[in-house]
Design an enzyme around this catalytic site. Structure first.
Site, short mmCIF file in Angstrom:
data_model
loop_
_atom_site.label_atom_id
_atom_site.label_comp_id
_atom_site.label_asym_id
_atom_site.label_seq_id
_atom_site.Cartn_x
_atom_site.Cartn_y
_atom_site.Cartn_z
CE LYS A 1 36.66 8.70 29.49
NZ LYS A 1 36.88 10.01 28.85
O1 LIG Z 1 40.98 5.62 29.34
C1 LIG Z 1 40.84 6.77 28.95
C2 LIG Z 1 39.67 7.21 28.34
C3 LIG Z 1 39.61 8.50 27.88
N1 LIG Z 1 40.64 9.35 28.02
C4 LIG Z 1 40.49 10.71 27.44
O2 LIG Z 1 41.42 10.83 26.36
C5 LIG Z 1 42.05 12.11 26.40
C6 LIG Z 1 43.53 11.95 26.68
O3 LIG Z 1 44.17 13.20 26.62
P1 LIG Z 1 45.78 13.33 26.48
O4 LIG Z 1 46.02 14.80 26.54
O5 LIG Z 1 46.17 12.74 25.15
O6 LIG Z 1 46.37 12.59 27.63
C7 LIG Z 1 41.31 12.93 27.45
O7 LIG Z 1 40.24 13.58 26.80
C8 LIG Z 1 40.74 11.87 28.39
O8 LIG Z 1 39.55 12.29 29.00
C9 LIG Z 1 41.79 8.92 28.61
O9 LIG Z 1 42.78 9.66 28.74
N2 LIG Z 1 41.86 7.63 29.06
#
Ligand SMILES: O=c1ccn([C@@H]2O[C@H](COP(=O)(O)O)[C@@H](O)[C@H]2O)c(=O)[nH]1
Length: 272
Positions: free
Chosen positions: A95
């Site tokens: 990001k």
């Molecule tokens: O809007 C967003 C953008 C990035 N993320 C990232 O995705 C994963 C989600 O992890 P889970 O364990 O599946 O919840 C994490 O790396 C976030 O930094 C997001 O969640 N939302």
């Protein structure tokens, strides 16, 4: 092969829209890995080998590696994925967002040091802050649009010129004027299916990275129906913790595979 072509090939070859998120949290590692200097790499390799044939992408989140002082292990992990599972593209979730001169260094970090196929970036600083990444025209640029967290609404839902929401404006820019070499994609959370459908209507078949199923509770059926492209693809539906920590023992990779398989198959129920 560029990012978009590699992703399309992975959608077909693995019959999958599932992106396996790699968020290695040392506190949640199985006991037999704790204390090993290469624990992060060993854990992630286990997950990668167990799920590669079920995935359209892997998404390492750089914060987990940096916090564990494991950037070298991230570099080795991405090299390992390219060598052992070359059909699965790697999305580095960092990001990034900064002025052009600094963005050039972030671009070199992502695409030269880590050799990622694609990178997540933040559009808040405008076009000159994303332009340096576009020079790597064979790599993907995945721009935050409508994020999965509740606070995403604070700014992304503000009304801007023409009565549209800010996230809709971002979607238009990223799919249009900013898509100089056709390498762009967007992040849209699974936790907001109506907004996901809005974005899909704006961007045609642009790829969407969709976090928010699994640990964040997004509904798989609503997500796929709202976000799929006309071809029944167009999505990297990302799940990290629900897959990574499905098991907590020596069989953690097998447990992760079972959840990844069930998630891939559930997504596929709603693609047509
Ligand atoms: O809007 C967003 C953008 C990035 N993320 C990232 O995705 C994963 C989600 O992890 P889970 O364990 O599946 O919840 C994490 O790396 C976030 O930094 C997001 O969640 N939302």
């Amino acid at each position: 092969m560029n990012f978009r072509a590699k992703l399309s090939a992975a959608w077909q070859r693995h019959d999958s829209l599932l992106c396996v998120g790699l968020d290695p949290d040392l506190k949640r590692f199985p006991a037999h890995l704790k204390g090993r200097p290469d624990a992060v790499l060993a854990f992630c390799k286990g997950i990668v080998d167990a799920t590669a044939d079920l995935a359209c992408a892997f998404k390492p989140q750089i914060a987990y590696f940096a916090a564990a002082r494991a950037e070298d292990q991230l570099q080795d992990l991405i090299a390992y994925i390219h060598e052992k599972h070359p059909s699965v593209p790697v999305v580095l979730d960092a990001k990034r967002g900064d002025i052009g001169a600094t963005a050039q260094q972030y671009a070199r970090e992502a695409f030269e040091r880590y050799n990622a196929d694609a990178l997540t970036v933040n559009p808040y600083m405008g076009f000159d802050s994303v332009e340096p990444y576009l020079a790597f025209s064979d790599r993907g640029l995945i721009v935050l649009c409508r994020t999965s967290n509740p606070g995403g609404s604070d700014l992304q839902n503000l009304t801007v010129e023409g009565g549209r929401k800010l996230y809709q404006h971002v979607a238009e820019l990223v799919a249009g004027k900013w898509n100089v070499h056709g390498q762009n994609a967007l992040v849209v959370g699974a936790t907001f299916p109506q907004e996901l459908a809005d974005v899909r209507a704006i961007v045609g078949d642009l790829p969407l990275l969709v976090p928010g199923i699994g640990a964040q509770g997004g509904d798989v059926e609503a997500t796929v129906k709202a976000g799929r492209s006309a071809a029944g693809t167009g999505l990297m539906i990302s799940s990290s913790r629900a897959i990574l920590y499905a098991g907590s023992g020596e069989d953690f990779a097998d447990a992760a595979r079972q959840v990844a398989l069930a998630t891939r198959d559930e997504v596929n129920l709603y693609r047509a």
